[in-house]
Motif scaffolding. Sequence first.
Motif, PDB file in Angstrom:
ATOM      1  N   GLY A 165      40.326  37.689  18.166  1.00  0.00           N
ATOM      2  CA  GLY A 165      39.657  38.532  19.162  1.00  0.00           C
ATOM      3  C   GLY A 165      40.933  38.924  19.987  1.00  0.00           C
ATOM      4  N   GLU A 166      40.824  39.640  20.925  1.00  0.00           N
ATOM      5  CA  GLU A 166      41.810  40.246  21.969  1.00  0.00           C
ATOM      6  C   GLU A 166      41.373  40.567  23.255  1.00  0.00           C
ATOM      7  OE1 GLU A 166      46.000  41.677  20.751  1.00  0.00           O
ATOM      8  OE2 GLU A 166      45.206  43.332  21.561  1.00  0.00           O
ATOM      9  N   LEU A 167      41.861  40.339  24.390  1.00  0.00           N
ATOM     10  CA  LEU A 167      41.389  40.802  25.682  1.00  0.00           C
ATOM     11  C   LEU A 167      42.426  40.790  26.266  1.00  0.00           C
ATOM     12  CD1 LEU A 167      40.876  38.785  28.246  1.00  0.00           C
ATOM     13  CD2 LEU A 167      39.606  37.800  26.714  1.00  0.00           C
ATOM     14  N   LEU A 168      42.415  41.970  27.486  1.00  0.00           N
ATOM     15  CA  LEU A 168      43.188  41.992  28.610  1.00  0.00           C
ATOM     16  C   LEU A 168      42.335  41.344  30.037  1.00  0.00           C
ATOM     17  CD1 LEU A 168      46.017  43.206  30.027  1.00  0.00           C
ATOM     18  CD2 LEU A 168      44.635  45.163  30.115  1.00  0.00           C
ATOM     19  N   THR A 169      42.835  40.523  30.326  1.00  0.00           N
ATOM     20  CA  THR A 169      42.437  40.000  31.555  1.00  0.00           C
ATOM     21  C   THR A 169      42.623  41.137  32.821  1.00  0.00           C
ATOM     22  OG1 THR A 169      44.405  38.921  32.227  1.00  0.00           O
ATOM     23  CG2 THR A 169      42.762  37.496  31.221  1.00  0.00           C
ATOM     24  N   PRO A 170      41.689  41.180  33.674  1.00  0.00           N
ATOM     25  CA  PRO A 170      41.783  42.169  34.801  1.00  0.00           C
ATOM     26  C   PRO A 170      42.545  41.509  35.710  1.00  0.00           C
ATOM     27  CG  PRO A 170      39.488  40.933  34.724  1.00  0.00           C
ATOM     28  CD  PRO A 170      40.183  40.660  33.429  1.00  0.00           C
ATOM     29  N   GLU A 171      42.968  42.503  36.779  1.00  0.00           N
ATOM     30  CA  GLU A 171      43.890  42.064  37.961  1.00  0.00           C
ATOM     31  C   GLU A 171      42.857  41.588  38.784  1.00  0.00           C
ATOM     32  OE1 GLU A 171      46.980  42.087  38.334  1.00  0.00           O
ATOM     33  OE2 GLU A 171      47.262  43.191  36.297  1.00  0.00           O
ATOM     34  N   ILE A 172      43.291  40.642  39.738  1.00  0.00           N
ATOM     35  CA  ILE A 172      42.237  40.094  40.631  1.00  0.00           C
ATOM     36  C   ILE A 172      42.177  41.084  41.849  1.00  0.00           C
ATOM     37  CG2 ILE A 172      42.031  38.370  42.528  1.00  0.00           C
ATOM     38  CD1 ILE A 172      43.548  36.380  40.390  1.00  0.00           C
ATOM     39  N   PRO A 173      40.907  41.322  42.101  1.00  0.00           N
ATOM     40  CA  PRO A 173      40.639  42.279  43.101  1.00  0.00           C
ATOM     41  C   PRO A 173      41.183  41.881  44.717  1.00  0.00           C
ATOM     42  CG  PRO A 173      38.735  41.655  42.763  1.00  0.00           C
ATOM     43  CD  PRO A 173      39.691  40.987  41.880  1.00  0.00           C
ATOM     44  N   ILE A 174      41.573  42.762  45.410  1.00  0.00           N
ATOM     45  CA  ILE A 174      41.927  42.552  46.864  1.00  0.00           C
ATOM     46  C   ILE A 174      40.794  43.152  47.591  1.00  0.00           C
ATOM     47  CG2 ILE A 174      43.562  42.903  48.579  1.00  0.00           C
ATOM     48  CD1 ILE A 174      45.904  43.240  46.360  1.00  0.00           C
ATOM     49  N   LEU A 175      40.181  42.429  48.442  1.00  0.00           N
ATOM     50  CA  LEU A 175      39.394  43.065  49.403  1.00  0.00           C
ATOM     51  C   LEU A 175      39.833  43.132  50.542  1.00  0.00           C
ATOM     52  CD1 LEU A 175      36.254  40.494  48.352  1.00  0.00           C
ATOM     53  CD2 LEU A 175      36.765  42.721  47.443  1.00  0.00           C
ATOM     54  N   ILE A 176      39.550  44.323  51.281  1.00  0.00           N
ATOM     55  CA  ILE A 176      40.034  44.678  52.609  1.00  0.00           C
ATOM     56  C   ILE A 176      39.006  44.638  53.531  1.00  0.00           C
ATOM     57  CG2 ILE A 176      41.137  46.577  53.984  1.00  0.00           C
ATOM     58  CD1 ILE A 176      42.486  47.711  51.178  1.00  0.00           C
ATOM     59  N   ASP A 177      39.044  43.470  54.373  1.00  0.00           N
ATOM     60  CA  ASP A 177      37.979  43.193  55.312  1.00  0.00           C
ATOM     61  C   ASP A 177      37.735  44.472  56.306  1.00  0.00           C
ATOM     62  OD1 ASP A 177      37.676  40.878  54.193  1.00  0.00           O
ATOM     63  OD2 ASP A 177      39.145  39.800  55.981  1.00  0.00           O
ATOM     64  N   SER A 178      38.438  45.533  56.652  1.00  0.00           N
ATOM     65  CA  SER A 178      38.013  46.435  57.450  1.00  0.00           C
ATOM     66  C   SER A 178      37.208  47.522  56.712  1.00  0.00           C
ATOM     67  CB  SER A 178      39.249  47.173  58.063  1.00  0.00           C
ATOM     68  OG  SER A 178      40.057  47.617  56.849  1.00  0.00           O
ATOM     69  N   LEU A 179      37.233  47.412  55.290  1.00  0.00           N
ATOM     70  CA  LEU A 179      36.445  48.418  54.674  1.00  0.00           C
ATOM     71  C   LEU A 179      35.135  48.132  54.339  1.00  0.00           C
ATOM     72  CD1 LEU A 179      39.140  50.049  52.017  1.00  0.00           C
ATOM     73  CD2 LEU A 179      38.268  50.775  54.214  1.00  0.00           C
ATOM     74  N   ILE A 180      34.790  46.660  54.371  1.00  0.00           N
ATOM     75  CA  ILE A 180      33.501  46.046  54.203  1.00  0.00           C
ATOM     76  C   ILE A 180      32.703  46.229  55.450  1.00  0.00           C
ATOM     77  CG2 ILE A 180      32.366  43.754  53.495  1.00  0.00           C
ATOM     78  CD1 ILE A 180      34.893  42.968  52.005  1.00  0.00           C
ATOM     79  N   GLN A 181      31.648  47.000  55.273  1.00  0.00           N
ATOM     80  CA  GLN A 181      30.780  47.145  56.500  1.00  0.00           C
ATOM     81  C   GLN A 181      29.885  45.851  56.825  1.00  0.00           C
ATOM     82  OE1 GLN A 181      28.681  50.756  56.168  1.00  0.00           O
ATOM     83  NE2 GLN A 181      30.426  52.036  55.859  1.00  0.00           N
ATOM     84  N   ASP A 182      29.682  45.467  58.251  1.00  0.00           N
ATOM     85  CA  ASP A 182      28.856  44.504  58.491  1.00  0.00           C
ATOM     86  C   ASP A 182      27.412  44.875  58.154  1.00  0.00           C
ATOM     87  OD1 ASP A 182      27.949  42.256  59.486  1.00  0.00           O
ATOM     88  OD2 ASP A 182      28.498  42.582  61.669  1.00  0.00           O
ATOM     89  N   THR A 183      26.737  43.709  57.543  1.00  0.00           N
ATOM     90  CA  THR A 183      25.266  44.123  57.303  1.00  0.00           C
ATOM     91  C   THR A 183      24.431  43.612  58.458  1.00  0.00           C
ATOM     92  OG1 THR A 183      25.317  41.902  56.324  1.00  0.00           O
ATOM     93  CG2 THR A 183      25.885  44.010  54.670  1.00  0.00           C
ATOM     94  N   ILE A 184      24.973  43.112  59.589  1.00  0.00           N
ATOM     95  CA  ILE A 184      23.885  42.558  60.426  1.00  0.00           C
ATOM     96  C   ILE A 184      23.925  43.738  61.474  1.00  0.00           C
ATOM     97  CG2 ILE A 184      23.500  40.920  62.241  1.00  0.00           C
ATOM     98  CD1 ILE A 184      24.777  38.850  60.577  1.00  0.00           C
TER      99      ILE A 184
END
Length: 173
Positions: free
Chosen positions: A154-173
């Motif tokens: 079998g063969e696979l390509l591991t994904p890139e590690i995502p970069i989370l940008i805090d300013s784009l994540i909306q606050d849920t509270i």
Amino acid sequence: MTFSKAIKSSLIIFILFFSACEISNDWEVIEVDYNPELIVFGLISLNPEVESFVRVYRSLKLSEESEIFTRIDTFIFDNEFVYLDSIYEPAGLIKDAQVSIVSNENSIPFNFVPSDPYEREANFYLDTIGAFIPQPGTIYSLNVTVPGYPPVKGELLTPEIPILIDSLIQDTI
């Protein structure tokens, strides 16, 4: 209709209904010309806290038990109570496979590591020398060879590690 006629009619219907059913204890024997196949599950984890592993099993015939008795384990509580427990392992477990993961022309062997009897997840093939450190964006090939079975690749390509940008994540509270 009188009460006695209703009882007689019900009794006749009851006897006819249950006498029409045939009871047979002859079970149908199912025989299949089946050759077991390999079942391979591998996990390559980019998270350093989760170890990469491979599991190798074979499929079972219909007539085979799913677990095999291996031994009896003894527990002693407070030097008084003795508890005996039967230890089983999966019948399809393959312990003699040659497992390796190849990346950039480097082949890293994975060795069978039996587990403690009370571990929920058990009997893995692991990198026991600590040389396998998966990297994002890399192609890995899995090679499994078991005597008496065709090789599995079998063969696979591991994904890139995502970069989370805090300013784009909306606050849920």
